[in-house]
Design a protein around this motif. Structure first.
Motif, PDB file in Angstrom:
ATOM      1  N   ARG A 169      31.080  27.165  46.851  1.00  0.00           N
ATOM      2  CA  ARG A 169      30.531  26.335  45.781  1.00  0.00           C
ATOM      3  C   ARG A 169      30.537  27.081  44.451  1.00  0.00           C
ATOM      4  NH1 ARG A 169      24.549  23.362  45.433  1.00  0.00           N
ATOM      5  NH2 ARG A 169      25.082  22.086  43.607  1.00  0.00           N
ATOM      6  N   TRP A 170      30.190  28.361  44.491  1.00  0.00           N
ATOM      7  CA  TRP A 170      30.162  29.148  43.252  1.00  0.00           C
ATOM      8  C   TRP A 170      31.547  29.242  42.624  1.00  0.00           C
ATOM      9  CZ3 TRP A 170      27.021  33.534  46.026  1.00  0.00           C
ATOM     10  CH2 TRP A 170      25.708  33.089  46.230  1.00  0.00           C
ATOM     11  N   LEU A 171      32.560  29.486  43.443  1.00  0.00           N
ATOM     12  CA  LEU A 171      33.913  29.592  42.910  1.00  0.00           C
ATOM     13  C   LEU A 171      34.419  28.245  42.413  1.00  0.00           C
ATOM     14  CD1 LEU A 171      35.656  32.076  45.375  1.00  0.00           C
ATOM     15  CD2 LEU A 171      34.997  32.477  43.009  1.00  0.00           C
ATOM     16  N   SER A 172      33.988  27.179  43.074  1.00  0.00           N
ATOM     17  CA  SER A 172      34.343  25.844  42.599  1.00  0.00           C
ATOM     18  C   SER A 172      33.802  25.605  41.192  1.00  0.00           C
ATOM     19  CB  SER A 172      33.802  24.786  43.565  1.00  0.00           C
ATOM     20  OG  SER A 172      34.022  23.484  43.067  1.00  0.00           O
ATOM     21  N   LEU A 173      32.543  26.015  40.964  1.00  0.00           N
ATOM     22  CA  LEU A 173      31.947  25.881  39.634  1.00  0.00           C
ATOM     23  C   LEU A 173      32.610  26.813  38.630  1.00  0.00           C
ATOM     24  CD1 LEU A 173      28.200  25.748  40.780  1.00  0.00           C
ATOM     25  CD2 LEU A 173      29.529  23.851  39.851  1.00  0.00           C
ATOM     26  N   LEU A 174      32.912  28.032  39.072  1.00  0.00           N
ATOM     27  CA  LEU A 174      33.528  29.005  38.174  1.00  0.00           C
ATOM     28  C   LEU A 174      34.924  28.574  37.736  1.00  0.00           C
ATOM     29  CD1 LEU A 174      32.601  32.480  39.703  1.00  0.00           C
ATOM     30  CD2 LEU A 174      32.053  31.674  37.418  1.00  0.00           C
ATOM     31  N   SER A 175      35.685  27.983  38.639  1.00  0.00           N
ATOM     32  CA  SER A 175      37.064  27.626  38.337  1.00  0.00           C
ATOM     33  C   SER A 175      37.158  26.654  37.164  1.00  0.00           C
ATOM     34  CB  SER A 175      37.748  27.037  39.574  1.00  0.00           C
ATOM     35  OG  SER A 175      37.114  25.824  39.963  1.00  0.00           O
ATOM     36  N   ARG A 176      36.070  25.933  36.896  1.00  0.00           N
ATOM     37  CA  ARG A 176      36.067  24.965  35.787  1.00  0.00           C
ATOM     38  C   ARG A 176      35.791  25.641  34.454  1.00  0.00           C
ATOM     39  NH1 ARG A 176      31.930  20.850  38.936  1.00  0.00           N
ATOM     40  NH2 ARG A 176      33.151  20.691  40.869  1.00  0.00           N
ATOM     41  N   THR A 177      35.332  26.890  34.469  1.00  0.00           N
ATOM     42  CA  THR A 177      34.980  27.592  33.232  1.00  0.00           C
ATOM     43  C   THR A 177      36.083  28.531  32.749  1.00  0.00           C
ATOM     44  OG1 THR A 177      33.933  29.471  34.354  1.00  0.00           O
ATOM     45  CG2 THR A 177      32.569  27.521  33.973  1.00  0.00           C
ATOM     46  N   CYS A 178      37.179  28.590  33.478  1.00  0.00           N
ATOM     47  CA  CYS A 178      38.323  29.446  33.117  1.00  0.00           C
ATOM     48  C   CYS A 178      37.927  30.899  32.889  1.00  0.00           C
ATOM     49  CB  CYS A 178      39.022  28.900  31.875  1.00  0.00           C
ATOM     50  SG  CYS A 178      39.654  27.221  32.068  1.00  0.00           S
ATOM     51  N   PRO A 179      37.325  31.557  33.886  1.00  0.00           N
ATOM     52  CA  PRO A 179      36.897  32.958  33.698  1.00  0.00           C
ATOM     53  C   PRO A 179      38.090  33.886  33.507  1.00  0.00           C
ATOM     54  CG  PRO A 179      36.734  32.338  36.002  1.00  0.00           C
ATOM     55  CD  PRO A 179      37.075  31.083  35.254  1.00  0.00           C
ATOM     56  N   LYS A 180      37.844  34.973  32.756  1.00  0.00           N
ATOM     57  CA  LYS A 180      38.881  35.969  32.519  1.00  0.00           C
ATOM     58  C   LYS A 180      38.759  37.161  33.483  1.00  0.00           C
ATOM     59  CE  LYS A 180      40.610  33.881  28.873  1.00  0.00           C
ATOM     60  NZ  LYS A 180      39.714  32.699  28.860  1.00  0.00           N
ATOM     61  N   LYS A 181      37.527  37.412  33.953  1.00  0.00           N
ATOM     62  CA  LYS A 181      37.305  38.558  34.828  1.00  0.00           C
ATOM     63  C   LYS A 181      36.331  38.170  35.940  1.00  0.00           C
ATOM     64  CE  LYS A 181      35.538  43.322  34.924  1.00  0.00           C
ATOM     65  NZ  LYS A 181      34.938  44.428  34.113  1.00  0.00           N
ATOM     66  N   ILE A 182      36.723  38.431  37.190  1.00  0.00           N
ATOM     67  CA  ILE A 182      35.866  38.156  38.346  1.00  0.00           C
ATOM     68  C   ILE A 182      35.801  39.404  39.221  1.00  0.00           C
ATOM     69  CG2 ILE A 182      35.626  36.856  40.500  1.00  0.00           C
ATOM     70  CD1 ILE A 182      36.764  34.448  39.167  1.00  0.00           C
ATOM     71  N   THR A 183      34.585  39.824  39.554  1.00  0.00           N
ATOM     72  CA  THR A 183      34.359  40.912  40.502  1.00  0.00           C
ATOM     73  C   THR A 183      33.469  40.375  41.620  1.00  0.00           C
ATOM     74  OG1 THR A 183      34.495  42.602  38.774  1.00  0.00           O
ATOM     75  CG2 THR A 183      33.436  43.232  40.837  1.00  0.00           C
ATOM     76  N   LEU A 184      33.994  40.341  42.841  1.00  0.00           N
ATOM     77  CA  LEU A 184      33.260  39.840  44.003  1.00  0.00           C
ATOM     78  C   LEU A 184      33.150  40.949  45.041  1.00  0.00           C
ATOM     79  CD1 LEU A 184      34.922  36.324  44.422  1.00  0.00           C
ATOM     80  CD2 LEU A 184      32.797  36.871  43.230  1.00  0.00           C
ATOM     81  N   ILE A 185      31.922  41.309  45.385  1.00  0.00           N
ATOM     82  CA  ILE A 185      31.672  42.392  46.339  1.00  0.00           C
ATOM     83  C   ILE A 185      30.791  41.870  47.456  1.00  0.00           C
ATOM     84  CG2 ILE A 185      30.680  44.687  46.678  1.00  0.00           C
ATOM     85  CD1 ILE A 185      31.271  45.258  43.739  1.00  0.00           C
ATOM     86  N   ASN A 186      31.271  41.953  48.666  1.00  0.00           N
ATOM     87  CA  ASN A 186      30.516  41.511  49.837  1.00  0.00           C
ATOM     88  C   ASN A 186      29.990  42.730  50.590  1.00  0.00           C
ATOM     89  OD1 ASN A 186      29.572  40.092  52.151  1.00  0.00           O
ATOM     90  ND2 ASN A 186      31.535  40.444  53.149  1.00  0.00           N
ATOM     91  N   TRP A 187      28.698  42.769  50.787  1.00  0.00           N
ATOM     92  CA  TRP A 187      28.106  43.858  51.575  1.00  0.00           C
ATOM     93  C   TRP A 187      28.322  43.538  53.048  1.00  0.00           C
ATOM     94  CZ3 TRP A 187      24.731  48.074  49.985  1.00  0.00           C
ATOM     95  CH2 TRP A 187      24.779  48.294  48.604  1.00  0.00           C
ATOM     96  N   ALA A 188      29.352  44.181  53.613  1.00  0.00           N
ATOM     97  CA  ALA A 188      29.746  43.832  54.978  1.00  0.00           C
ATOM     98  C   ALA A 188      29.228  44.807  56.019  1.00  0.00           C
ATOM     99  CB  ALA A 188      31.268  43.738  55.067  1.00  0.00           C
ATOM    100  N   GLY A 189      29.417  46.108  55.793  1.00  0.00           N
ATOM    101  CA  GLY A 189      28.982  47.083  56.780  1.00  0.00           C
ATOM    102  C   GLY A 189      29.985  47.279  57.889  1.00  0.00           C
ATOM    103  N   GLU A 190      30.531  46.192  58.415  1.00  0.00           N
ATOM    104  CA  GLU A 190      31.511  46.244  59.491  1.00  0.00           C
ATOM    105  C   GLU A 190      32.642  45.282  59.180  1.00  0.00           C
ATOM    106  OE1 GLU A 190      29.549  45.302  63.103  1.00  0.00           O
ATOM    107  OE2 GLU A 190      28.168  47.007  63.038  1.00  0.00           O
TER     108      GLU A 190
END
Length: 431
Positions: free
Chosen positions: A116-137
């Motif tokens: 949902r967040w990326l769906s909303l972001l895609s409409r704003t034409c972002p220039k820089k995206i940093t996505l970090i998932n705390w996975a551990g494994e």
């Protein structure tokens, strides 16, 4: 008195009268929670933070949702992120988004929210995206929604700990993407999907790939690439159509490498580049290159290289020792040399020799060597560098976890070594 009255009758205060560009700069450096609270400072600021071009839902953001047991309230934090993105009324130039906490039970929920967040972001034409998932494994990786491929105006993209599927069939690439960083990623459709994806980024100048699953064969094709960082468990490394490379860092964490010939050929091809200025060889790659035949100076010298970095060297391995000397000899015009050493008791300590002949480094001003324990191989290497560096000014060094007596012994051995440069001095690095 007249001045006092003029202030009281003035409807615009200093904060309210700030230009929009100044307001935007201030909000850029404020945590999102403080930016929201700042809305009470002025009537005109009430909704300004909802049009902020720079959003950061980082560690500081999530720290505000710690429970009494030190766990993080994911549902409350994710709800606020959703509300901010839903009510945002302007373009978003840059967004940093961390998915916390590390909890396998939240994988589905994380994926739903991220979609949902990326769906909303895609409409704003972002220039820089940093996505970090705390996975551990590796089993806790979140699947990257296809909406990421709808952000076609991206110039910088960094993804960490996600599963990346193949782009939609109508995806034409990121025509403006200049910087791509992929860390601890899994490519569902194999590594070939990654290379086809990179091929659709014609403006790419910076590429960083670290510890991604399935990186057995690396075949980089990026005509405008200037900086390349690759670290991981690869078996084969081939660079083609990268004529503009300026800075290259290559590191292997694999115990064995099956295709050393291709890796050696790649290093030889880099030596012939007129653009390359900085080269770093890290981890076990030095051992593989030594086994592949680079145990003396290369047939083609790095005549344009300014800086050489060789890290995690096991100098007690005679082949690695010879490889190190060979690489230094192949870089006649370097100004900066960095070497880090891994101490080990393996190997014979009395077979490390070198021949200076007439070879000299006429531009080397700075050397940094860390991990010194005082082995014969280390001292021979330092002696060699000092003997061929005629304009050296500083040799920075750091011992590796030695007691006071052992460190003093190493220092005494170092200062007794002859130096070709009268300006050369030792500088001990602190902790």
């Amino acid at each position: 008195m007249a001045f006092s009255e003029s202030v009281e009758t003035n409807d615009d205060d200093l904060i309210s009268s700030m230009p929009a560009i100044v307001t935007d700069k201030i909000l850029k450096y404020l945590p999102i929670a403080i930016a929201a609270k700042a809305s009470i400072l002025s009537r005109t600021w009430r909704h300004t933070w909802l049009s902020c071009h720079y959003l950061a839902f980082d560690g500081a953001f999530w720290d505000g949702f710690c429970k009494l047991d030190d766990s993080i309230d994911w549902h409350k934090g994710s709800s606020i992120i959703t509300n901010v993105l839903c009510h945002h009324n302007g373009s978003i130039q840059s967004i940093l988004l961390e998915l916390r906490p590390d909890n396998a039970d939240l994988l589905v929920d994380k994926n739903v929210h991220l979609s949902r967040w990326l769906s909303l972001l895609s409409r704003t034409c972002p220039k820089k995206i940093t996505l970090i998932n705390w996975a551990g494994e590796w089993s806790n990786l979140v699947i990257m929604p296809s909406y990421i491929f709808h952000c076609t105006e991206l110039m910088k993209l960094k993804l960490q700990c996600f599963v990346l599927n193949a782009p939609p069939f109508d995806f034409k690439g990121f025509p403006r993407l200049k910087r791509l960083e992929l860390l601890f990623m899994k490519f569902n459709n194999g590594i070939d999907m990654l290379w086809s994806f990179i091929a659709k980024c014609p403006c790419l100048v910076f590429l960083r790939l670290e510890n991604c699953l399935g990186m057995d064969t690396l075949d980089v094709d990026a005509p405008r690439l200037e900086k390349l960082i690759i670290r991981g468990t690869f078996d084969s490394l081939r660079l083609k159509k990268v004529p503009r490379l300026i800075d290259v860092s290559l590191g292997s964490t694999k115990a064995e490498m099956s295709d050393t010939e291709t890796a050696v050929a790649t290093i030889n091809s880099l030596a012939s580049s007129y653009e390359l200025q900085c080269l770093a060889i890290e981890g076990n790659l030095s051992k593989f290159l030594a086994a592949g035949g680079i145990n003396k100076s290369l047939p083609v010298a790095f005549n344009h290289l300014d800086k050489l970095c060789l890290t995690d060297l096991i100098l007690t391995d005679t082949d690695v020792f010879c490889f190190t000397l060979g690489m230094v000899q192949s870089c006649p015009f370097i100004k900066d040399l960095e070497i880090s050493i891994i101490s080990t008791t393996d190997g014979v300590q009395d077979k490390y020799e070198y021949h200076i002949d007439d070879y000299k480094l006429g531009r080397l001003h700075k050397v940094k060597i860390t991990g010194i324990t005082g082995t014969n191989a280390e001292l021979k290497l330092i002696e060699y560098v000092l003997a061929i560096s005629v304009v050296l000014e500083n040799l920075f060094f750091k011992c590796e976890k030695l007691d006071a007596v052992s460190e003093l012994r190493v220092l005494r051995q170092l200062i007794r070594l002859p130096r070709a440069s009268t300006k050369a001095q030792f500088v001990c690095l602190g902790e």
